[in-house]
Design an enzyme around this catalytic site. Structure first.
Site, PDB file in Angstrom:
ATOM      1  N   LYS A 239       0.849  -1.187   0.000  1.00 31.40           N
ATOM      2  CA  LYS A 239       0.000   0.000   0.000  1.00 31.40           C
ATOM      3  C   LYS A 239       0.885   1.238   0.000  1.00 31.40           C
ATOM      4  O   LYS A 239       1.964   1.234   0.607  1.00 31.40           O
ATOM      5  CB  LYS A 239      -0.907   0.022   1.240  1.00 31.40           C
ATOM      6  CG  LYS A 239      -1.678   1.322   1.437  1.00 31.40           C
ATOM      7  CD  LYS A 239      -2.283   1.429   2.829  1.00 31.40           C
ATOM      8  CE  LYS A 239      -2.897   2.804   3.050  1.00 31.40           C
ATOM      9  NZ  LYS A 239      -3.468   2.957   4.396  1.00 31.40           N
ATOM     10  N   GLU A 289      -6.783  13.163  12.894  1.00 35.85           N
ATOM     11  CA  GLU A 289      -5.911  12.047  13.246  1.00 35.85           C
ATOM     12  C   GLU A 289      -4.857  12.423  14.279  1.00 35.85           C
ATOM     13  O   GLU A 289      -3.991  13.259  14.046  1.00 35.85           O
ATOM     14  CB  GLU A 289      -5.224  11.504  11.991  1.00 35.85           C
ATOM     15  CG  GLU A 289      -4.457  10.225  12.235  1.00 35.85           C
ATOM     16  CD  GLU A 289      -3.996   9.552  10.962  1.00 35.85           C
ATOM     17  OE1 GLU A 289      -3.267   8.552  11.051  1.00 35.85           O
ATOM     18  OE2 GLU A 289      -4.352  10.030   9.865  1.00 35.85           O
ATOM     19  N   GLU A 333      -6.940  -2.020   4.063  1.00 35.34           N
ATOM     20  CA  GLU A 333      -6.155  -0.802   4.245  1.00 35.34           C
ATOM     21  C   GLU A 333      -6.046  -0.454   5.727  1.00 35.34           C
ATOM     22  O   GLU A 333      -4.979  -0.068   6.215  1.00 35.34           O
ATOM     23  CB  GLU A 333      -6.809   0.345   3.470  1.00 35.34           C
ATOM     24  CG  GLU A 333      -6.048   1.649   3.498  1.00 35.34           C
ATOM     25  CD  GLU A 333      -6.776   2.767   2.765  1.00 35.34           C
ATOM     26  OE1 GLU A 333      -6.454   3.936   3.043  1.00 35.34           O
ATOM     27  OE2 GLU A 333      -7.653   2.484   1.928  1.00 35.34           O
ATOM     28  N   GLU A 468     -12.338  10.957  -3.800  1.00 33.82           N
ATOM     29  CA  GLU A 468     -12.093  10.950  -2.361  1.00 33.82           C
ATOM     30  C   GLU A 468     -11.107  12.050  -1.965  1.00 33.82           C
ATOM     31  O   GLU A 468     -11.288  12.732  -0.955  1.00 33.82           O
ATOM     32  CB  GLU A 468     -11.541   9.594  -1.917  1.00 33.82           C
ATOM     33  CG  GLU A 468     -11.254   9.517  -0.422  1.00 33.82           C
ATOM     34  CD  GLU A 468     -10.672   8.189   0.011  1.00 33.82           C
ATOM     35  OE1 GLU A 468      -9.817   8.198   0.931  1.00 33.82           O
ATOM     36  OE2 GLU A 468     -11.057   7.149  -0.543  1.00 33.82           O
TER      37      GLU A 468
END
Length: 487
Positions: A239, A289, A333, A468
Protein backbone atom coordinates in the site's frame (compact mmCIF):
# COMPACT_ATOMS: atom_id res chain seq x y z
CA UNK A 1 3.48 41.00 49.04
CA UNK A 2 2.10 42.82 46.02
CA UNK A 3 4.75 45.21 44.78
CA UNK A 4 4.29 48.64 43.23
CA UNK A 5 4.75 46.96 39.86
CA UNK A 6 1.91 44.58 40.65
CA UNK A 7 -0.36 47.57 41.11
CA UNK A 8 -0.07 48.09 37.35
CA UNK A 9 -1.95 44.82 36.85
CA UNK A 10 -5.73 44.49 37.13
CA UNK A 11 -7.35 42.44 39.86
CA UNK A 12 -8.00 39.38 37.65
CA UNK A 13 -4.24 38.83 37.41
CA UNK A 14 -3.13 40.37 40.68
CA UNK A 15 -4.42 37.64 43.00
CA UNK A 16 -2.41 34.94 41.24
CA UNK A 17 0.66 37.17 40.90
CA UNK A 18 0.67 37.65 44.66
CA UNK A 19 1.20 33.90 45.03
CA UNK A 20 4.24 33.93 42.75
CA UNK A 21 7.52 34.46 44.54
CA UNK A 22 9.53 36.07 41.75
CA UNK A 23 12.36 36.91 44.13
CA UNK A 24 12.71 33.27 45.16
CA UNK A 25 13.07 31.99 41.61
CA UNK A 26 15.52 34.80 40.83
CA UNK A 27 17.65 33.86 43.84
CA UNK A 28 17.49 30.21 42.78
CA UNK A 29 18.76 31.12 39.32
CA UNK A 30 21.54 33.29 40.73
CA UNK A 31 22.69 30.43 42.95
CA UNK A 32 22.95 28.17 39.89
CA UNK A 33 23.88 30.83 37.34
CA UNK A 34 26.27 28.55 35.45
CA UNK A 35 23.44 26.22 34.52
CA UNK A 36 20.38 28.49 34.19
CA UNK A 37 19.68 30.51 31.03
CA UNK A 38 15.94 31.12 31.34
CA UNK A 39 13.30 31.88 33.96
CA UNK A 40 9.72 30.63 33.62
CA UNK A 41 6.65 31.50 35.68
CA UNK A 42 3.13 30.03 35.45
CA UNK A 43 -0.09 31.29 37.02
CA UNK A 44 -3.80 30.95 36.33
CA UNK A 45 -5.82 33.62 34.52
CA UNK A 46 -9.49 34.00 33.56
CA UNK A 47 -10.80 31.99 30.62
CA UNK A 48 -9.83 33.18 27.13
CA UNK A 49 -10.44 32.25 23.51
CA UNK A 50 -7.06 30.99 22.29
CA UNK A 51 -7.74 31.83 18.64
CA UNK A 52 -8.89 35.36 19.53
CA UNK A 53 -5.67 35.90 21.51
CA UNK A 54 -3.64 34.83 18.48
CA UNK A 55 -5.71 37.09 16.25
CA UNK A 56 -4.96 40.06 18.49
CA UNK A 57 -1.26 39.24 18.73
CA UNK A 58 0.29 41.86 16.44
CA UNK A 59 3.74 40.34 15.97
CA UNK A 60 2.93 38.35 12.82
CA UNK A 61 6.55 37.98 11.73
CA UNK A 62 7.45 36.27 15.02
CA UNK A 63 6.69 32.74 16.16
CA UNK A 64 2.92 32.16 16.35
CA UNK A 65 1.33 28.94 17.58
CA UNK A 66 -2.24 27.76 18.07
CA UNK A 67 -3.74 24.36 18.95
CA UNK A 68 -7.32 23.49 19.85
CA UNK A 69 -9.63 20.51 20.21
CA UNK A 70 -13.03 22.10 21.00
CA UNK A 71 -14.76 18.84 21.90
CA UNK A 72 -12.07 18.10 24.52
CA UNK A 73 -12.18 21.71 25.78
CA UNK A 74 -8.43 21.99 25.30
CA UNK A 75 -6.54 24.83 23.63
CA UNK A 76 -3.09 26.37 23.50
CA UNK A 77 -1.71 29.61 22.08
CA UNK A 78 1.81 31.04 22.12
CA UNK A 79 3.87 33.89 20.74
CA UNK A 80 7.48 34.97 20.35
CA UNK A 81 10.57 32.77 20.15
CA UNK A 82 12.96 32.76 23.10
CA UNK A 83 14.88 29.71 21.87
CA UNK A 84 14.44 27.43 18.87
CA UNK A 85 15.78 23.91 18.47
CA UNK A 86 16.31 23.03 14.79
CA UNK A 87 17.18 19.54 13.56
CA UNK A 88 17.50 17.76 10.24
CA UNK A 89 18.44 14.40 8.76
CA UNK A 90 17.82 10.79 9.82
CA UNK A 91 18.70 11.46 13.48
CA UNK A 92 16.43 14.49 13.85
CA UNK A 93 13.98 12.86 16.28
CA UNK A 94 16.78 11.67 18.55
CA UNK A 95 18.57 15.03 18.31
CA UNK A 96 15.38 16.97 19.10
CA UNK A 97 14.83 14.84 22.20
CA UNK A 98 18.40 15.29 23.40
CA UNK A 99 18.45 19.05 22.86
CA UNK A 100 14.97 19.48 24.30
CA UNK A 101 15.98 17.78 27.55
CA UNK A 102 19.13 19.89 27.72
CA UNK A 103 17.07 23.06 27.21
CA UNK A 104 14.56 22.18 29.95
CA UNK A 105 17.41 21.64 32.42
CA UNK A 106 18.54 25.23 31.77
CA UNK A 107 15.17 26.70 32.79
CA UNK A 108 14.25 27.67 36.36
CA UNK A 109 10.47 27.38 36.64
CA UNK A 110 7.97 28.38 39.30
CA UNK A 111 4.18 28.11 39.38
CA UNK A 112 1.37 29.35 41.59
CA UNK A 113 -0.70 26.35 40.50
CA UNK A 114 -0.02 22.67 41.10
CA UNK A 115 -1.07 21.14 37.77
CA UNK A 116 0.46 18.77 35.22
CA UNK A 117 0.29 21.52 32.55
CA UNK A 118 1.71 24.26 34.78
CA UNK A 119 5.20 23.95 33.36
CA UNK A 120 7.46 24.72 30.40
CA UNK A 121 6.19 23.63 26.97
CA UNK A 122 8.13 23.17 23.73
CA UNK A 123 6.05 23.61 20.59
CA UNK A 124 6.72 22.36 17.07
CA UNK A 125 7.11 19.23 15.02
CA UNK A 126 8.84 17.61 12.08
CA UNK A 127 8.63 17.49 8.31
CA UNK A 128 7.31 14.35 6.62
CA UNK A 129 10.73 13.41 5.24
CA UNK A 130 14.17 13.86 6.80
CA UNK A 131 14.86 16.91 4.62
CA UNK A 132 12.77 19.70 3.06
CA UNK A 133 13.58 20.58 -0.53
CA UNK A 134 11.39 23.53 -1.51
CA UNK A 135 11.71 27.25 -0.63
CA UNK A 136 8.18 27.59 0.76
CA UNK A 137 9.02 25.15 3.59
CA UNK A 138 12.38 26.73 4.45
CA UNK A 139 11.11 28.67 7.52
CA UNK A 140 9.85 25.41 9.05
CA UNK A 141 12.93 23.29 8.50
CA UNK A 142 13.04 19.52 8.87
CA UNK A 143 12.21 19.70 12.55
CA UNK A 144 11.95 22.46 15.12
CA UNK A 145 10.73 23.06 18.65
CA UNK A 146 10.33 26.54 20.12
CA UNK A 147 10.46 27.81 23.67
CA UNK A 148 8.02 30.72 23.28
CA UNK A 149 8.17 34.03 25.10
CA UNK A 150 4.72 33.19 26.44
CA UNK A 151 2.09 30.52 26.11
CA UNK A 152 -1.43 29.96 27.39
CA UNK A 153 -2.98 26.54 28.03
CA UNK A 154 -6.70 26.11 28.49
CA UNK A 155 -7.83 22.78 29.96
CA UNK A 156 -11.55 22.79 30.72
CA UNK A 157 -12.21 25.50 33.28
CA UNK A 158 -8.52 26.08 34.04
CA UNK A 159 -6.46 28.59 32.05
CA UNK A 160 -2.72 28.87 32.67
CA UNK A 161 -0.36 31.59 31.46
CA UNK A 162 3.38 30.90 31.33
CA UNK A 163 5.93 33.65 30.74
CA UNK A 164 9.51 32.73 29.81
CA UNK A 165 12.42 35.19 30.10
CA UNK A 166 16.15 35.10 29.38
CA UNK A 167 18.39 35.09 32.43
CA UNK A 168 21.97 36.39 32.69
CA UNK A 169 23.95 36.63 35.88
CA UNK A 170 24.58 40.35 35.32
CA UNK A 171 20.85 41.11 35.38
CA UNK A 172 19.50 42.51 38.63
CA UNK A 173 16.26 41.49 40.27
CA UNK A 174 14.87 44.90 39.31
CA UNK A 175 15.68 44.17 35.63
CA UNK A 176 13.96 40.78 35.74
CA UNK A 177 10.98 42.13 37.62
CA UNK A 178 10.46 44.99 35.17
CA UNK A 179 10.69 42.62 32.22
CA UNK A 180 8.17 40.26 33.79
CA UNK A 181 5.62 42.97 34.56
CA UNK A 182 6.00 44.54 31.12
CA UNK A 183 5.16 41.16 29.61
CA UNK A 184 2.16 40.84 31.89
CA UNK A 185 0.80 44.23 30.87
CA UNK A 186 1.07 43.38 27.19
CA UNK A 187 -0.51 39.95 27.61
CA UNK A 188 -3.30 41.29 29.76
CA UNK A 189 -4.44 43.35 26.77
CA UNK A 190 -4.39 40.26 24.55
CA UNK A 191 -6.56 38.43 27.06
CA UNK A 192 -9.09 41.25 27.52
CA UNK A 193 -11.92 41.03 24.97
CA UNK A 194 -13.06 44.54 25.87
CA UNK A 195 -10.03 45.95 24.09
CA UNK A 196 -10.25 43.80 20.93
CA UNK A 197 -10.27 45.54 17.57
CA UNK A 198 -11.53 43.89 14.40
CA UNK A 199 -12.81 44.79 10.97
CA UNK A 200 -15.48 43.10 8.89
CA UNK A 201 -15.54 43.42 5.12
CA UNK A 202 -19.01 43.11 3.52
CA UNK A 203 -19.53 40.06 1.35
CA UNK A 204 -19.97 42.04 -1.86
CA UNK A 205 -16.57 43.71 -1.46
CA UNK A 206 -14.57 40.50 -1.39
CA UNK A 207 -12.38 39.46 -4.31
CA UNK A 208 -13.25 36.21 -6.07
CA UNK A 209 -11.01 33.12 -5.82
CA UNK A 210 -11.14 30.16 -8.18
CA UNK A 211 -10.96 26.79 -6.45
CA UNK A 212 -11.56 24.37 -9.30
CA UNK A 213 -9.15 21.64 -10.31
CA UNK A 214 -7.89 21.60 -13.90
CA UNK A 215 -7.43 18.90 -16.53
CA UNK A 216 -3.65 18.69 -16.17
CA UNK A 217 -3.98 18.19 -12.41
CA UNK A 218 -6.44 15.36 -12.98
CA UNK A 219 -4.23 13.77 -15.65
CA UNK A 220 -1.19 13.85 -13.32
CA UNK A 221 -3.25 12.24 -10.59
CA UNK A 222 -4.51 9.38 -12.79
CA UNK A 223 -0.98 8.75 -14.10
CA UNK A 224 0.39 8.69 -10.54
CA UNK A 225 -2.23 6.25 -9.25
CA UNK A 226 -1.84 3.94 -12.24
CA UNK A 227 1.93 3.86 -11.68
CA UNK A 228 1.42 3.05 -8.00
CA UNK A 229 -0.96 0.20 -8.79
CA UNK A 230 1.57 -1.22 -11.23
CA UNK A 231 4.26 -1.16 -8.53
CA UNK A 232 1.93 -2.91 -6.09
CA UNK A 233 1.14 -5.53 -8.72
CA UNK A 234 4.89 -6.23 -9.00
CA UNK A 235 5.18 -6.50 -5.17
CA UNK A 236 7.19 -3.31 -4.58
CA UNK A 237 4.92 -2.67 -1.56
CA UNK A 238 1.37 -3.51 -0.39
CA UNK A 239 0.00 0.00 0.00
CA UNK A 240 1.13 3.56 -0.63
CA UNK A 241 -0.49 6.87 0.34
CA UNK A 242 -0.25 9.48 -2.40
CA UNK A 243 -1.25 13.11 -2.07
CA UNK A 244 -2.12 16.06 -4.26
CA UNK A 245 -1.10 19.69 -3.80
CA UNK A 246 -3.66 22.25 -4.95
CA UNK A 247 -2.15 25.69 -5.44
CA UNK A 248 -4.59 28.62 -5.31
CA UNK A 249 -3.56 32.11 -6.36
CA UNK A 250 -4.87 34.85 -4.07
CA UNK A 251 -6.16 38.20 -5.24
CA UNK A 252 -5.72 39.56 -1.72
CA UNK A 253 -4.12 38.27 1.48
CA UNK A 254 -6.36 36.22 3.75
CA UNK A 255 -6.14 35.88 7.52
CA UNK A 256 -5.35 32.29 8.57
CA UNK A 257 -7.33 32.79 11.79
CA UNK A 258 -10.52 33.38 9.78
CA UNK A 259 -10.01 30.04 8.05
CA UNK A 260 -9.33 28.33 11.37
CA UNK A 261 -12.35 29.86 13.06
CA UNK A 262 -14.54 28.37 10.36
CA UNK A 263 -12.85 24.98 10.61
CA UNK A 264 -12.95 24.68 14.40
CA UNK A 265 -16.67 25.53 14.44
CA UNK A 266 -17.46 23.00 11.70
CA UNK A 267 -15.20 20.24 13.02
CA UNK A 268 -15.17 20.42 16.84
CA UNK A 269 -14.01 16.79 17.09
CA UNK A 270 -10.79 17.56 15.17
CA UNK A 271 -7.52 19.26 16.10
CA UNK A 272 -7.17 22.78 14.68
CA UNK A 273 -3.62 24.12 14.53
CA UNK A 274 -1.38 26.92 13.26
CA UNK A 275 2.37 27.34 13.32
CA UNK A 276 4.23 30.33 11.90
CA UNK A 277 7.90 31.31 12.08
CA UNK A 278 8.06 34.50 10.02
CA UNK A 279 5.93 36.75 7.82
CA UNK A 280 6.03 34.51 4.74
CA UNK A 281 3.44 31.85 5.60
CA UNK A 282 1.36 30.02 8.18
CA UNK A 283 0.93 26.25 8.24
CA UNK A 284 -2.62 25.52 9.37
CA UNK A 285 -4.96 22.56 9.48
CA UNK A 286 -7.88 20.77 11.06
CA UNK A 287 -6.93 17.12 11.38
CA UNK A 288 -8.99 14.20 12.66
CA UNK A 289 -5.91 12.05 13.25
CA UNK A 290 -3.92 11.90 16.48
CA UNK A 291 -0.48 10.36 16.19
CA UNK A 292 0.22 10.08 19.92
CA UNK A 293 -0.80 11.53 23.28
CA UNK A 294 1.56 11.00 26.20
CA UNK A 295 0.65 10.82 29.85
CA UNK A 296 2.90 9.70 32.70
CA UNK A 297 2.67 5.96 31.95
CA UNK A 298 0.64 5.63 28.74
CA UNK A 299 0.64 6.53 25.08
CA UNK A 300 -2.67 6.84 23.24
CA UNK A 301 -2.81 6.57 19.47
CA UNK A 302 -5.26 5.42 16.81
CA UNK A 303 -5.71 3.87 13.42
CA UNK A 304 -7.61 6.05 10.94
CA UNK A 305 -7.75 4.60 7.43
CA UNK A 306 -10.52 3.66 5.04
CA UNK A 307 -12.95 6.41 4.05
CA UNK A 308 -16.29 7.14 2.45
CA UNK A 309 -18.53 10.17 2.12
CA UNK A 310 -21.44 11.19 4.36
CA UNK A 311 -24.98 10.60 3.19
CA UNK A 312 -27.46 13.34 2.36
CA UNK A 313 -30.09 11.53 4.47
CA UNK A 314 -29.84 9.45 7.63
CA UNK A 315 -30.65 6.30 5.66
CA UNK A 316 -28.01 6.96 3.01
CA UNK A 317 -25.47 7.75 5.74
CA UNK A 318 -26.25 4.44 7.49
CA UNK A 319 -25.86 2.54 4.21
CA UNK A 320 -22.50 4.19 3.51
CA UNK A 321 -21.33 3.37 7.05
CA UNK A 322 -22.40 -0.27 6.63
CA UNK A 323 -20.60 -0.51 3.29
CA UNK A 324 -17.45 0.97 4.81
CA UNK A 325 -17.49 -1.50 7.72
CA UNK A 326 -17.80 -4.39 5.23
CA UNK A 327 -15.53 -3.14 2.45
CA UNK A 328 -12.70 -5.63 1.87
CA UNK A 329 -10.54 -2.93 0.32
CA UNK A 330 -11.02 -0.47 3.22
CA UNK A 331 -10.72 -3.13 5.93
CA UNK A 332 -7.48 -4.36 4.38
CA UNK A 333 -6.15 -0.80 4.25
CA UNK A 334 -7.15 -0.28 7.89
CA UNK A 335 -5.55 -3.58 8.96
CA UNK A 336 -2.22 -2.44 7.48
CA UNK A 337 -2.36 0.58 9.79
CA UNK A 338 -3.22 -1.37 12.96
CA UNK A 339 -0.59 -4.05 12.32
CA UNK A 340 2.09 -1.40 11.76
CA UNK A 341 1.16 0.56 14.90
CA UNK A 342 1.24 -2.62 17.02
CA UNK A 343 4.66 -3.53 15.62
CA UNK A 344 6.04 -0.04 16.22
CA UNK A 345 4.67 0.17 19.77
CA UNK A 346 5.99 -3.29 20.72
CA UNK A 347 9.51 -1.86 21.14
CA UNK A 348 8.24 0.41 23.91
CA UNK A 349 5.42 -1.59 25.51
CA UNK A 350 4.37 -5.13 26.34
CA UNK A 351 0.77 -4.06 26.96
CA UNK A 352 -1.07 -2.84 23.84
CA UNK A 353 -4.87 -2.66 23.89
CA UNK A 354 -7.45 -1.93 21.19
CA UNK A 355 -10.86 -3.20 20.00
CA UNK A 356 -10.84 -6.23 17.70
CA UNK A 357 -13.04 -4.55 15.08
CA UNK A 358 -12.88 -0.93 13.89
CA UNK A 359 -15.69 1.53 14.46
CA UNK A 360 -16.54 4.56 12.32
CA UNK A 361 -15.49 8.15 13.06
CA UNK A 362 -17.93 10.56 11.43
CA UNK A 363 -16.90 14.04 10.36
CA UNK A 364 -19.24 16.48 8.67
CA UNK A 365 -18.09 15.58 5.15
CA UNK A 366 -16.45 12.15 5.46
CA UNK A 367 -16.42 9.04 7.65
CA UNK A 368 -13.39 6.89 8.45
CA UNK A 369 -12.68 3.45 9.87
CA UNK A 370 -11.29 4.11 13.34
CA UNK A 371 -9.54 2.07 16.04
CA UNK A 372 -8.34 3.66 19.32
CA UNK A 373 -5.14 2.15 20.76
CA UNK A 374 -3.59 2.40 24.22
CA UNK A 375 -0.16 1.16 25.34
CA UNK A 376 1.67 1.31 28.65
CA UNK A 377 5.09 2.92 28.13
CA UNK A 378 8.04 1.06 29.60
CA UNK A 379 10.05 2.96 32.20
CA UNK A 380 12.71 5.16 30.62
CA UNK A 381 11.34 4.86 27.07
CA UNK A 382 11.94 7.90 24.88
CA UNK A 383 8.72 9.54 23.75
CA UNK A 384 10.44 11.10 20.76
CA UNK A 385 11.85 7.74 19.69
CA UNK A 386 8.33 6.33 19.97
CA UNK A 387 7.08 9.14 17.72
CA UNK A 388 9.77 8.31 15.18
CA UNK A 389 8.66 4.67 15.17
CA UNK A 390 5.03 5.60 14.61
CA UNK A 391 5.75 8.08 11.81
CA UNK A 392 4.66 7.75 9.13
CA UNK A 393 1.76 5.42 9.78
CA UNK A 394 0.46 3.41 6.81
CA UNK A 395 -2.46 5.87 6.80
CA UNK A 396 -0.17 8.60 5.42
CA UNK A 397 2.88 6.68 4.17
CA UNK A 398 2.25 3.11 3.15
CA UNK A 399 2.96 -0.49 4.06
CA UNK A 400 5.60 -1.67 4.60
CA UNK A 401 6.76 1.90 5.18
CA UNK A 402 10.43 1.18 4.53
CA UNK A 403 9.44 0.03 1.02
CA UNK A 404 6.57 2.40 0.26
CA UNK A 405 7.81 5.77 1.55
CA UNK A 406 10.83 6.07 -0.81
CA UNK A 407 8.44 5.86 -3.76
CA UNK A 408 6.37 8.84 -2.53
CA UNK A 409 8.90 11.40 -3.73
CA UNK A 410 9.26 9.53 -7.04
CA UNK A 411 5.52 9.50 -7.71
CA UNK A 412 4.36 12.83 -6.24
CA UNK A 413 5.18 16.11 -7.95
CA UNK A 414 5.62 18.32 -4.85
CA UNK A 415 7.48 18.55 -1.53
CA UNK A 416 5.20 17.50 1.34
CA UNK A 417 7.06 19.65 3.86
CA UNK A 418 5.13 19.35 7.14
CA UNK A 419 2.02 17.93 5.50
CA UNK A 420 1.08 14.54 7.06
CA UNK A 421 3.94 14.93 9.54
CA UNK A 422 4.01 14.94 13.38
CA UNK A 423 3.05 18.34 14.83
CA UNK A 424 2.31 19.16 18.45
CA UNK A 425 3.78 19.93 21.85
CA UNK A 426 5.60 18.33 24.77
CA UNK A 427 6.29 19.67 28.25
CA UNK A 428 8.84 19.32 31.02
CA UNK A 429 6.69 16.68 32.76
CA UNK A 430 6.80 14.39 29.70
CA UNK A 431 3.19 15.07 28.78
CA UNK A 432 2.44 15.95 25.20
CA UNK A 433 0.34 15.40 22.12
CA UNK A 434 1.12 15.11 18.42
CA UNK A 435 -1.21 14.92 15.47
CA UNK A 436 -0.78 13.84 11.87
CA UNK A 437 -0.92 17.16 10.01
CA UNK A 438 -3.42 16.20 7.33
CA UNK A 439 -6.37 18.34 6.14
CA UNK A 440 -3.81 21.12 6.08
CA UNK A 441 -2.45 23.97 4.02
CA UNK A 442 0.30 26.54 3.73
CA UNK A 443 -1.16 30.05 3.73
CA UNK A 444 1.04 32.67 2.07
CA UNK A 445 0.48 36.27 1.05
CA UNK A 446 -0.09 35.54 -2.63
CA UNK A 447 -1.02 31.87 -2.74
CA UNK A 448 -2.40 28.98 -0.74
CA UNK A 449 -1.28 25.36 -0.96
CA UNK A 450 -3.73 22.72 0.25
CA UNK A 451 -2.90 19.02 0.53
CA UNK A 452 -4.93 15.82 0.59
CA UNK A 453 -4.12 12.18 -0.07
CA UNK A 454 -5.53 8.67 -0.45
CA UNK A 455 -4.39 5.17 0.39
CA UNK A 456 -3.68 3.18 -2.76
CA UNK A 457 -3.87 -0.62 -2.91
CA UNK A 458 -3.87 -2.90 -5.94
CA UNK A 459 -7.61 -2.77 -6.56
CA UNK A 460 -7.94 1.01 -6.07
CA UNK A 461 -10.01 2.83 -8.67
CA UNK A 462 -8.16 5.94 -9.92
CA UNK A 463 -11.34 7.94 -10.51
CA UNK A 464 -12.81 7.08 -7.11
CA UNK A 465 -9.53 8.01 -5.41
CA UNK A 466 -9.67 11.38 -7.23
CA UNK A 467 -13.17 11.93 -5.89
CA UNK A 468 -12.09 10.95 -2.36
CA UNK A 469 -9.08 13.28 -2.50
CA UNK A 470 -11.33 16.18 -3.54
CA UNK A 471 -13.77 15.28 -0.78
CA UNK A 472 -10.92 15.64 1.73
CA UNK A 473 -9.93 19.01 0.23
CA UNK A 474 -13.46 20.37 0.48
CA UNK A 475 -13.36 21.55 4.14
CA UNK A 476 -10.22 23.61 3.57
CA UNK A 477 -11.51 25.04 0.30
CA UNK A 478 -14.84 25.89 1.87
CA UNK A 479 -13.17 27.60 4.83
CA UNK A 480 -10.89 29.56 2.49
CA UNK A 481 -13.90 30.69 0.46
CA UNK A 482 -15.61 31.83 3.66
CA UNK A 483 -12.50 33.69 4.83
CA UNK A 484 -12.04 35.33 1.42
CA UNK A 485 -15.54 36.73 1.67
CA UNK A 486 -15.18 38.01 5.23
CA UNK A 487 -11.59 39.24 5.45
Amino acid sequence: MISDQNQRITSCFAEQLERLDLKHIFDTAVADANHIDFLSLTFSIPSIDALAVLEQYNDKDAFNYYWEHPEKEFAMVAGGSLYRIQVRGPERFREASKRGKELVRRIAHSSSVNHRLATVHLLGGFSFLDENTSPQWEPYGSGSFTLPEWHIVQDGNLTLLTINMPFHSELSFSDISEQFYSSIERLEQLCNAKSYAFESVPLENASPISFGENESEYARWIHMIDNARELIHHHAFDKIVLANERVIELTHSISPTLILNRLRNQYPNCYSFLIRHDDTSSFIGCTPERLASFSHHFVFTEGLAGSTSRGASASEDAVLEHQLLHSEKDLREHAFVIDAIEKNLSEFSEIIEHPVQPSVKKLSNVQHLFTPIRARIEEGASRTALLQNLHPTPAVGGHPKEKAVPFITELESFDRGWYAAPLGWINAHGEGEFVVAIRSGLIGEKEVRFFAGCGIVEDSDSRKEWEEMNLKLRPMLSALHYAANHD
